[in-house]
Write a protein that holds these residues in place. Structure first.
Motif, PDB file in Angstrom:
ATOM      1  N   ALA A 150      67.008  52.836  70.978  1.00  0.00           N
ATOM      2  CA  ALA A 150      66.315  54.108  70.865  1.00  0.00           C
ATOM      3  C   ALA A 150      66.534  54.974  72.099  1.00  0.00           C
ATOM      4  O   ALA A 150      66.348  56.184  72.059  1.00  0.00           O
ATOM      5  CB  ALA A 150      64.818  53.875  70.655  1.00  0.00           C
ATOM      6  N   ASP A 151      66.957  54.364  73.227  1.00  0.00           N
ATOM      7  CA  ASP A 151      67.188  55.142  74.440  1.00  0.00           C
ATOM      8  C   ASP A 151      68.303  56.162  74.239  1.00  0.00           C
ATOM      9  O   ASP A 151      68.344  57.193  74.912  1.00  0.00           O
ATOM     10  CB  ASP A 151      67.554  54.210  75.599  1.00  0.00           C
ATOM     11  N   ALA A 152      69.243  55.855  73.324  1.00  0.00           N
ATOM     12  CA  ALA A 152      70.387  56.726  73.119  1.00  0.00           C
ATOM     13  C   ALA A 152      70.110  57.824  72.103  1.00  0.00           C
ATOM     14  O   ALA A 152      70.988  58.646  71.841  1.00  0.00           O
ATOM     15  CB  ALA A 152      71.591  55.904  72.695  1.00  0.00           C
ATOM     16  N   GLY A 153      68.961  57.833  71.472  1.00  0.00           N
ATOM     17  CA  GLY A 153      68.657  58.830  70.456  1.00  0.00           C
ATOM     18  C   GLY A 153      68.078  58.189  69.226  1.00  0.00           C
ATOM     19  O   GLY A 153      67.569  57.065  69.281  1.00  0.00           O
ATOM     20  N   PRO A 154      68.142  58.870  68.078  1.00  0.00           N
ATOM     21  CA  PRO A 154      67.541  58.336  66.852  1.00  0.00           C
ATOM     22  C   PRO A 154      68.106  56.973  66.478  1.00  0.00           C
ATOM     23  O   PRO A 154      69.290  56.697  66.682  1.00  0.00           O
ATOM     24  CB  PRO A 154      67.907  59.391  65.804  1.00  0.00           C
TER      25      PRO A 154
END
Length: 559
Positions: A48-52
């Motif tokens: 989730a750190d990278a986006g959806p």
């Protein structure tokens, strides 16, 4: 078209698709290998750190001849975990294809995931072909969800050779591993999975089961009461890989029982609800229902409940009941007048009339009733005394002088009499109740009055499926399966001649197959619910032949 809250641009099927074929059974032992290309491995929490991301998988449910309900939950950004109320809104694209490579896309659209719905989304897809297998996925921020497989129902007037459903109930997270879901996910011969209630449990850590019987720790660790609590619990369940695999493999048809709210729930409260410390019951129920419909691919029906119908060609119609929202409080054991009081109801008048009318007007061969609690009359008074306490604990009733489970239809005899009399007077045949709740396997004939059986013919049949993990008799007694339970099982059958079989020790699932001639349930049991890699084996098979309203054992399993 799509669900009312969706923003959708949808393409309808344009070309002919291959005729549907009965799919071969996949060996349960190959579940992981078979499902990996379909559902994919769940992203790590740090993804989730990278986006959806789609860490809770995908699901489908409530299949219709021309459509199905698709579901997922998006984690839009770090910290936007279930129940947090955090996270920006995000547009989510969905697509349906005739092939798992999505080269033959037949429908697509867009929905919006928002904190107001805990970033869960649904797409009610229509315009599909009947009795057809499809693949689906979601996309957000350029990231694809796992791929799901689903199947539409046969056309309403279609002649259908057979239908096959997985059947489950009572999945207590702390009670064990969800191996039953893994074994169902590995099968490719199911039209849908029917979940008969207790999809989640409300208890806090170590409340049920207790002590060394706790297999794993549920989140949140306290009893769930608020909307955030219920959302967090649903999200934690869907972190389980076996549950995600089952949802990705088959459409779900679900109803709720009590533990989606609180133990022994009724319209005005529950055994496991204290208004002084836990607030108003209406507020808790509203929170539980909102989270349920957010997190499951279920279409809400009348008054936001789960009673509804699904049709599967001319072969079967499935009547799904809600036996918590409208019932009066459970009677106290020993107060026979309360149990027989015609002013007390289990179903509520509107639902009972709806069920009676639907059974009488159904043109389907089999009238299947998704029934959260047992309808068969069962007396426990002849059970040896040493089993009364454990059985009382399982059933949530007093542990001395146990005679009847008042949480079941036994506690609301007037509703049952009215329904069964309706079957008799209108000559309605081939009604099969599919039941969960009681953490045991049963195969029952259903007479109007058990005392008149077998002199009076039964009016329906009932297949009861044991729990996925929730405790049953051997767990409560802390003994090995099939060591002491035989005495209790024999006593129950001796006092209840319409009970053709009862198994008080097993955990597992059922597979129901219906054709024009018979409805058959194969009962599968797990080797050990505390073993993450538990195997499953066929325990027994029972069938009812069309027009008979009788149960008989068969030695010819479905597979």
């Amino acid at each position: 078209m799509t669900s009312p809250h969706s923003r959708t641009e949808q393409s309808l099927p344009g070309g002919a698709l291959p005729a549907p074929r009965r799919r071969a059974v996949v060996a349960a032992g190959a579940a992981g290998a078979a499902l990996l290309p379909l559902a994919g491995a769940a992203p790590a929490a740090s993804a989730a750190d990278a986006g959806p991301s789609f860490v809770h998988g995908v699901a489908s449910g409530d299949p219709l001849p021309d459509g199905v309900l698709l579901w997922t939950r998006v984690t839009p950004e770090p910290g936007a975990v279930p129940g947090s109320g955090r996270g920006a809104a995000v547009d989510v694209a969905w697509e349906v294809a005739a092939d798992r490579g999505f080269t033959d896309r037949v429908a697509h659209g867009t929905v919006r995931a928002e904190a107001a719905s805990d970033h869960t989304v649904k797409a009610d897809v229509r315009g599909l072909r009947p009795a057809t297998t499809y693949f689906f996925r979601f996309t957000a921020g350029g990231v694809h969800s796992p791929t799901g497989r689903t199947r539409t129902a046969p056309a309403e007037g279609a002649e259908v050779s057979n239908l096959r459903f997985g059947v489950v109930s009572c999945a207590n997270y702390e009670g064990g591993w969800f191996a039953s879901y893994r074994h169902l996910a590995a099968r490719s011969d199911l039209d849908a999975v029917l979940h008969l209630g207790d999809y989640i449990y409300e208890y806090g850590h170590g409340e049920y089961p207790t002590g060394d019987d706790v297999v794993r720790t549920v989140q949140p660790e306290h009893e769930i009461v608020s909307l955030a609590d219920y959302r967090t619990r649903h999200g934690h369940y869907k972190a389980d890989p076996d549950l995600r695999a089952m949802h990705a493999a088959h459409p779900l048809v679900a109803i709720w029982d009590d533990h989606e709210f609180a133990d022994n729930a009724w319209s005005g409260g529950a055994v496991n609800h204290d208004p002084e410390t836990e607030g108003g019951w209406a507020q808790r129920v509203a929170a539980a229902k909102q989270a349920y419909f957010e997190w499951l691919p279920v279409r809400p029906s009348t008054a936001g409940t789960t009673f509804r119908r699904l049709r599967f060609g001319q072969l079967a119609e499935l009547h799904l009941l809600d036996l918590r929202s409208f019932r009066d409080a459970q009677a106290k054991v020993g107060h026979g007048g309360d149990i027989d009081d015609p002013d007390r109801t289990l179903t509520g008048r509107k639902q009972l009339d709806w069920l009676k009318k639907g059974l009488a007007s159904s043109q389907a061969r089999w009238k299947l009733v998704g029934n959260p609690v047992m309808i068969s009359q069962v007396a426990f008074g002849s059970v040896p005394a040493k089993f009364l306490g454990p059985l009382g604990e399982l059933l949530g009733v007093p542990k001395e002088g146990l005679a009847v489970n008042t949480d079941q239809w036994d506690g609301y005899t007037d509703d049952r009499r009215e329904l069964l009399t309706h079957l008799r007077d209108n000559r309605i045949t081939d009604t099969v109740f599919l039941t969960g709740d009681i953490h045991m396997n049963w195969a029952n004939e259903v007479p109007l009055l058990a005392a008149d059986y077998p002199h009076e013919a039964p009016l329906a049949t009932e297949f009861v499926i044991t729990s996925v993990t929730s405790d049953n008799l051997d767990d409560t007694l802390h003994v090995a399966p099939d060591t002491l339970s035989g005495l209790a099982e024999a006593a129950v059958r001796a006092a209840n001649r319409h009970v053709r079989w009862v198994d008080m020790d097993s955990h597992g699932f059922g597979v129901l197959d219906v054709d024009a001639h018979r409805a058959q349930m194969d009962y599968f049991v797990l080797s050990d619910k505390a073993d993450k890699n538990a195997t499953a084996a066929l325990r027994r098979s029972y069938r009812t032949d069309s027009g008979s309203q009788r149960i008989e054992r068969t030695y010819r399993p479905l597979h």
